[in-house]
Scaffold this active site. Sequence first.
Site, PDB file in Angstrom:
ATOM      1  N   ALA A  84       0.839  -1.208   0.000  1.00 40.45           N
ATOM      2  CA  ALA A  84       0.000   0.000   0.000  1.00 40.45           C
ATOM      3  C   ALA A  84       0.873   1.256   0.000  1.00 40.45           C
ATOM      4  CB  ALA A  84      -0.925  -0.013   1.218  1.00 40.45           C
ATOM      5  N   GLY A  85       1.913   1.250  -0.843  1.00 40.20           N
ATOM      6  CA  GLY A  85       2.838   2.383  -0.856  1.00 40.20           C
ATOM      7  C   GLY A  85       2.514   3.392  -1.939  1.00 40.20           C
ATOM      8  N   ARG A 113       0.034   2.081   8.030  1.00 38.91           N
ATOM      9  CA  ARG A 113      -0.213   2.550   6.667  1.00 38.91           C
ATOM     10  C   ARG A 113      -1.651   2.244   6.256  1.00 38.91           C
ATOM     11  NH1 ARG A 113       4.674   2.164   2.212  1.00 38.91           N
ATOM     12  NH2 ARG A 113       4.727   4.403   1.984  1.00 38.91           N
ATOM     13  N   THR A 187      17.672  -1.536  -2.739  1.00 42.89           N
ATOM     14  CA  THR A 187      18.998  -2.098  -2.987  1.00 42.89           C
ATOM     15  C   THR A 187      19.428  -2.891  -1.762  1.00 42.89           C
ATOM     16  OG1 THR A 187      19.511  -0.159  -4.315  1.00 42.89           O
ATOM     17  CG2 THR A 187      21.375  -1.469  -3.579  1.00 42.89           C
ATOM     18  N   SER A 224       6.013  -3.898  -9.139  1.00 42.15           N
ATOM     19  CA  SER A 224       7.292  -3.429  -8.604  1.00 42.15           C
ATOM     20  C   SER A 224       8.329  -3.413  -9.712  1.00 42.15           C
ATOM     21  CB  SER A 224       7.788  -4.376  -7.511  1.00 42.15           C
ATOM     22  OG  SER A 224       6.871  -4.437  -6.453  1.00 42.15           O
ATOM     23  N   GLU A 254       5.369   0.218 -13.584  1.00 51.31           N
ATOM     24  CA  GLU A 254       4.681   1.488 -13.349  1.00 51.31           C
ATOM     25  C   GLU A 254       5.629   2.646 -13.657  1.00 51.31           C
ATOM     26  OE1 GLU A 254       1.412   2.175 -12.726  1.00 51.31           O
ATOM     27  OE2 GLU A 254       2.373   4.044 -13.310  1.00 51.31           O
ATOM     28  N   LEU A 256       4.685   5.993 -13.166  1.00 50.85           N
ATOM     29  CA  LEU A 256       4.237   7.252 -12.553  1.00 50.85           C
ATOM     30  C   LEU A 256       5.392   7.955 -11.853  1.00 50.85           C
ATOM     31  CD1 LEU A 256       4.002   7.042  -9.185  1.00 50.85           C
ATOM     32  CD2 LEU A 256       2.034   5.666  -9.764  1.00 50.85           C
ATOM     33  N   CYS A 369      13.939   5.670  -6.451  1.00 51.60           N
ATOM     34  CA  CYS A 369      14.074   4.717  -7.554  1.00 51.60           C
ATOM     35  C   CYS A 369      15.278   4.887  -8.482  1.00 51.60           C
ATOM     36  CB  CYS A 369      12.794   4.711  -8.372  1.00 51.60           C
ATOM     37  SG  CYS A 369      11.418   4.049  -7.411  1.00 51.60           S
ATOM     38  N   LYS A 432      11.842  16.219  -4.567  1.00 50.43           N
ATOM     39  CA  LYS A 432      11.324  17.064  -5.638  1.00 50.43           C
ATOM     40  C   LYS A 432      10.058  17.726  -5.127  1.00 50.43           C
ATOM     41  CE  LYS A 432       8.681  14.836  -8.749  1.00 50.43           C
ATOM     42  NZ  LYS A 432       8.206  13.839  -9.739  1.00 50.43           N
TER      43      LYS A 432
HETATM   44  P1  NAD Z   1       6.752   1.610  -0.676  1.00 48.85           P
HETATM   45  O1  NAD Z   1       7.871   1.251   0.211  1.00 48.85           O
HETATM   46  O2  NAD Z   1       6.116   2.951  -0.531  1.00 48.85           O
HETATM   47  O3  NAD Z   1       5.570   0.544  -0.497  1.00 48.85           O
HETATM   48  C1  NAD Z   1       5.777  -0.825  -0.487  1.00 48.85           C
HETATM   49  C2  NAD Z   1       4.839  -1.439   0.558  1.00 48.85           C
HETATM   50  O4  NAD Z   1       4.865  -2.848   0.434  1.00 48.85           O
HETATM   51  C3  NAD Z   1       5.210  -1.125   2.003  1.00 48.85           C
HETATM   52  O5  NAD Z   1       4.146  -0.459   2.636  1.00 48.85           O
HETATM   53  C4  NAD Z   1       5.453  -2.507   2.634  1.00 48.85           C
HETATM   54  O6  NAD Z   1       5.019  -2.594   3.974  1.00 48.85           O
HETATM   55  C5  NAD Z   1       4.643  -3.398   1.733  1.00 48.85           C
HETATM   56  N1  NAD Z   1       5.047  -4.804   1.735  1.00 48.85           N
HETATM   57  C6  NAD Z   1       6.279  -5.322   1.540  1.00 48.85           C
HETATM   58  N2  NAD Z   1       6.222  -6.663   1.559  1.00 48.85           N
HETATM   59  C7  NAD Z   1       4.935  -7.000   1.780  1.00 48.85           C
HETATM   60  C8  NAD Z   1       4.248  -8.249   1.888  1.00 48.85           C
HETATM   61  N3  NAD Z   1       4.890  -9.421   1.740  1.00 48.85           N
HETATM   62  N4  NAD Z   1       2.930  -8.229   2.127  1.00 48.85           N
HETATM   63  C9  NAD Z   1       2.260  -7.065   2.260  1.00 48.85           C
HETATM   64  N5  NAD Z   1       2.857  -5.862   2.149  1.00 48.85           N
HETATM   65  C10 NAD Z   1       4.176  -5.836   1.901  1.00 48.85           C
HETATM   66  O7  NAD Z   1       7.257   1.405  -2.156  1.00 48.85           O
HETATM   67  P2  NAD Z   1       6.780   2.168  -3.484  1.00 48.85           P
HETATM   68  O8  NAD Z   1       7.421   3.491  -3.573  1.00 48.85           O
HETATM   69  O9  NAD Z   1       5.317   2.053  -3.585  1.00 48.85           O
HETATM   70  O10 NAD Z   1       7.477   1.264  -4.609  1.00 48.85           O
HETATM   71  C11 NAD Z   1       7.026  -0.046  -4.837  1.00 48.85           C
HETATM   72  C12 NAD Z   1       7.681  -0.556  -6.109  1.00 48.85           C
HETATM   73  O11 NAD Z   1       7.270   0.245  -7.212  1.00 48.85           O
HETATM   74  C13 NAD Z   1       9.200  -0.514  -6.099  1.00 48.85           C
HETATM   75  O12 NAD Z   1       9.667  -1.610  -6.816  1.00 48.85           O
HETATM   76  C14 NAD Z   1       9.519   0.755  -6.864  1.00 48.85           C
HETATM   77  O13 NAD Z   1      10.765   0.691  -7.505  1.00 48.85           O
HETATM   78  C15 NAD Z   1       8.409   0.788  -7.890  1.00 48.85           C
HETATM   79  N6  NAD Z   1       8.062   2.128  -8.363  1.00 48.85           N
HETATM   80  C16 NAD Z   1       7.970   3.166  -7.482  1.00 48.85           C
HETATM   81  C17 NAD Z   1       7.581   4.428  -7.942  1.00 48.85           C
HETATM   82  C18 NAD Z   1       7.474   5.598  -7.010  1.00 48.85           C
HETATM   83  O14 NAD Z   1       7.231   6.707  -7.480  1.00 48.85           O
HETATM   84  N7  NAD Z   1       7.615   5.430  -5.718  1.00 48.85           N
HETATM   85  C19 NAD Z   1       7.280   4.606  -9.294  1.00 48.85           C
HETATM   86  C20 NAD Z   1       7.364   3.518 -10.163  1.00 48.85           C
HETATM   87  C21 NAD Z   1       7.751   2.279  -9.685  1.00 48.85           C
HETATM   88  C1  UGA Z   2      10.868   8.787 -11.677  1.00 48.76           C
HETATM   89  C2  UGA Z   2      10.429   8.660 -13.130  1.00 48.76           C
HETATM   90  O1  UGA Z   2      10.231   9.962 -13.663  1.00 48.76           O
HETATM   91  C3  UGA Z   2       9.141   7.854 -13.225  1.00 48.76           C
HETATM   92  O2  UGA Z   2       8.792   7.664 -14.592  1.00 48.76           O
HETATM   93  C4  UGA Z   2       9.351   6.494 -12.559  1.00 48.76           C
HETATM   94  O3  UGA Z   2       8.151   5.755 -12.582  1.00 48.76           O
HETATM   95  C5  UGA Z   2       9.777   6.709 -11.133  1.00 48.76           C
HETATM   96  O4  UGA Z   2      10.992   7.504 -11.104  1.00 48.76           O
HETATM   97  C6  UGA Z   2      10.111   5.433 -10.420  1.00 48.76           C
HETATM   98  O5  UGA Z   2      10.382   4.430 -11.025  1.00 48.76           O
HETATM   99  O6  UGA Z   2      10.109   5.522  -9.190  1.00 48.76           O
HETATM  100  P1  UGA Z   2      10.207  10.316  -9.637  1.00 48.76           P
HETATM  101  O7  UGA Z   2      11.433   9.747  -9.015  1.00 48.76           O
HETATM  102  O8  UGA Z   2       8.963  10.315  -8.856  1.00 48.76           O
HETATM  103  O9  UGA Z   2       9.880   9.537 -10.996  1.00 48.76           O
HETATM  104  O10 UGA Z   2      10.476  11.827 -10.040  1.00 48.76           O
HETATM  105  P2  UGA Z   2      11.197  12.564 -11.259  1.00 48.76           P
HETATM  106  O11 UGA Z   2      10.341  13.662 -11.696  1.00 48.76           O
HETATM  107  O12 UGA Z   2      11.660  11.626 -12.289  1.00 48.76           O
HETATM  108  O13 UGA Z   2      12.453  13.210 -10.547  1.00 48.76           O
HETATM  109  C7  UGA Z   2      13.496  12.406 -10.016  1.00 48.76           C
HETATM  110  C8  UGA Z   2      14.620  13.285  -9.516  1.00 48.76           C
HETATM  111  O14 UGA Z   2      15.281  13.917 -10.603  1.00 48.76           O
HETATM  112  C9  UGA Z   2      14.155  14.408  -8.593  1.00 48.76           C
HETATM  113  O15 UGA Z   2      15.066  14.540  -7.534  1.00 48.76           O
HETATM  114  C10 UGA Z   2      14.182  15.629  -9.476  1.00 48.76           C
HETATM  115  O16 UGA Z   2      14.392  16.817  -8.762  1.00 48.76           O
HETATM  116  C11 UGA Z   2      15.364  15.307 -10.369  1.00 48.76           C
HETATM  117  N1  UGA Z   2      15.302  15.992 -11.670  1.00 48.76           N
HETATM  118  C12 UGA Z   2      14.288  15.750 -12.535  1.00 48.76           C
HETATM  119  C13 UGA Z   2      16.325  16.884 -12.009  1.00 48.76           C
HETATM  120  O17 UGA Z   2      17.271  17.092 -11.230  1.00 48.76           O
HETATM  121  N2  UGA Z   2      16.268  17.495 -13.232  1.00 48.76           N
HETATM  122  C14 UGA Z   2      15.262  17.274 -14.112  1.00 48.76           C
HETATM  123  O18 UGA Z   2      15.282  17.879 -15.216  1.00 48.76           O
HETATM  124  C15 UGA Z   2      14.251  16.379 -13.766  1.00 48.76           C
END
Ligand code: NAD
Ligand code: UGA
Length: 651
Positions: A84-85, A113, A187, A224, A254, A256, A369, A432
Amino acid sequence: MYQTPSLGRSDDSAVDSSSVPGTPSDMSMFAQAYSIPADSMDMGALPERVGTPQPSRHHIALPDILHPETASSVPIRTICCIGAGYVGGPTAAVIALHNPHIRVVVVDRDQRRIDAWKSRHLPIHEPGLEDVVRIARDGAAETRRRGDSPTRHTMDAARQPNLFFSTACIETIEVADMCLISVNTPTKTRGVGAGRATDMAALEGACRDIAMHAKAGCILVEKSTVPCKTGQLIKDIMEAHRPGVVFPVLSNPEFLSEGTAIRDLMQPDRVVIGCESTISGHRAAAALANLYAAWVPRSRIAPIGIWSSELCKLAANAMLAQRISSINSISAICERTDADVGEIAKSIGLDPRIGPQFLKAGLGFGGSCFRKDIASLTYLAESLGLPEVAAYWQQVLTMNDFQRDRFAGHVIATLNNSLRGKKVAILGYAFKKNTGDARESPALDVIRILLEEGPKSITIYDPLCSEADIKRELSVLERDYAVSMPDGPVEVVPDPYAACGNSNAVLILTDWDMFKNGKPVTQSSKPVTIAETYDGATPTDVLHLTPRIERVTINKPPTPPRTPKLSPLAPELNTRLLPEPPCPADCVVCRSSSSAGMSVETDTTTPIDWAHISKTVREPRWVFDGRGVLDARAMVGMGFRLETLGRASMY
Ligand code: NAD
Ligand code: UGA
C-alpha cells in the site's frame, strides 16, 4: 550475481523450457516466440506449450490477442494489490475508480499505513488522490442533477464502495483473481551484491504468500520494479509450492512520478504489459489490458515480451537519470566558463530529437528509484559479463554524487571553510516538489557533508515532508554523531521565516514553487484535481464520467420525491459522496497544524517573501540555489549574494 533462471523446469505445461532463455545468448531466439500459431487460437483446450517457433507458419501477432474482439481474457472480479505504498495505493485506487464492478483490496503488513488509507488522512500526498480515494473507497449516493427542469430530472445512480484497505493479506489473496505485486524492491544493504543488487525479500515474501494461498489460475502482476528475469523467479516460487498449477505471470511496470501520480495514472503515455508466449499468458495479458481499457485508449496499451517489459522499466529510469547527469556535467563546465546552463538546456531542448524534458540542472536526482534502478542495471550488466555496460551506467551515479559533493563543498568553501558557530537554513527537504516523500533526498547527502564542519545549527523547512519522516531519514547519520536537536544541531521547523532568520546561509534543496521569486504561480503549476485530468470536467462530472455510473432520466415532477432514496439537490462532488470515515476525538493528525485532513491542501505555491528574509539573514546574505529556481537579478537586487549551480556567481 543474479542467478541464471533454472532450465528444464517441471512446469513445462505452462511454458516449454526450450523457449525460456537460460543465458543471455538465448534472448534473440526467445524474442521470436512472441506469437502463437493462428490455427491454435480456436482450439480452446490446447496445452499451454509453445514450442520453438516455426518460421514458416502463419502467426497472430501478440497485439492482436489483446484486441477486445479477439481477446479471450480471464474474468476478473477481485483484485488483491500487495503493498500500500506510493505505487500500490494510487494505482489500485485508479483501477478501482474506473472499474466499479471489480472489488479492489489493497493489503499491507504495515498496520499504520493501512489505518491511514482507511482514514481521512492518507499516508501519502499526491494531488488529486483524495478525490479518487473518496469516490472509490467511500462510494456515492444516488443524486439528482442540478439544473434540470421541474418536469424532467436526471438521477445519478449510487456508487458502491469498491476500494478496500486491509492487513488481512492471506484472506485477500485467497479470493483474488489477480494479484498486483507492488512491494518495495530496494537495494541490498549487505551480503552478495550489497549496494547494487536488488533486495528481493519483500517480493519473494509476497510471492510465497500467493503461492501458498491463491486460487489456481490467479494472475500475478509484477508492478514493482524488478531485475530482468524476475518473472522466472516468481514462476519458480509458484512451482515449488504448487507444482503443476498454472499461475500466469505478467510484468506491468509502473511509470508514474511522485507529485503527478494521479495525472500519470489517469493519462499514461503507455501501459506496458509483458507476458509469456503461452495461451494462459496471452489470456492473462488480455484480462489486464481490459482493466486499463476502462480509461486508457487501447492504442496506448503496449503488449511486449515479459523480459523486455521488466528491462524496459530499468532502461526508462536509467535514460531519464542519464539526461540529468548529462546536463549536470555541463553545469560544472558552465560555472568555470561564464556560460549559463539554463540557456544551454533551453537551446538544446529546442531540438526535437533531444526535447526539453529532464534537462534541469541542479543538485542531481533523488527519490527512491533512480539510484536503486541504475544500481540494479549495472549489477545486471556485470552479472551478464558486460563490464563496459556496467561502467557506462555507473558513471551516471558518479556524476550525480559529484554534483551534490560540489554543491555542499562550495557552500563550505564560500563560508570560509568552516561552519563553526554558523547557522545554515535549508529550504526544502523532499527530493522534488509536490511530494512529501522524504526518502533518498539529495538533502540528506548535503546535510551529511555540512555536519562534518560542526555547524551551530541546521534549520530545515519543507512544506510537505513531516518532521517525523525527515528525522527518520536523518537518523542514519546518528551513527557518527548526534544529529537532531536537542543533542545535535539539526532542527525541523514549520515555517520558512523561522528557518532563515539569523542564518549565515540559505540553501534551496527542493524546487518548490513557493521558493521562487514573487511571480504569481501559473495555473499549470498548481496541483491537479481529479476533474482536471478529464478535459473540461467539473468535479461533479468526474462521477458521471466513470463507467457504469448510470444516468436515469425520469419524466415526472420531482416533488414529492418518488422514492425515499432520492437525496436533496447535490451540486458538488463532496455532497454526493458518502461521508468520510470519522476520526477519533483525539486524532493527532487533526490536531496537528500541519495536516488538517483530506480536504485541506497545504499551500505550496504562494511565494515566500524574500524581501522580508533579506532583512533577517546575516550579512553578506548568502543564498545557494541548488535547484535553479531563483531569479538572479531579483535576488541580487534585494541584497542577496546568490550562488546557483551551472551559473557563474552573480552579485
Ligand atoms: P513503498 O515502500 O512505498 O511501499 C511498499 C509497501 O509494500 C510497504 O508499505 C510494505 O510494507 C509493503 N510490503 C512489503 N512486503 C509486503 C508483503 N509481503 N505483504 C504485504 N505488504 C508488503 O514502495 P513504493 O514506492 O510504492 O514502490 C514499490 C515498487 O514500485 C518498487 O519496486 C519501486 O521501484 C516501484 N516504483 C515506485 C515508484 C514511485 O514513485 N515510488 C514509481 C514507479 C515504480
Ligand atoms: C521517476 C520517473 O520519472 C518515473 O517515470 C518512474 O516511474 C519513477 O521515477 C520510479 O520508477 O520511481 P520520480 O522519481 O517520482 O519519478 O520523479 P522525477 O520527476 O523523475 O524526478 C526524479 C529526480 O530527478 C528528482 O530529484 C528531481 O528533482 C530530479 N530531476 C528531474 C532533475 O534534477 N532534473 C530534471 O530535469 C528532472
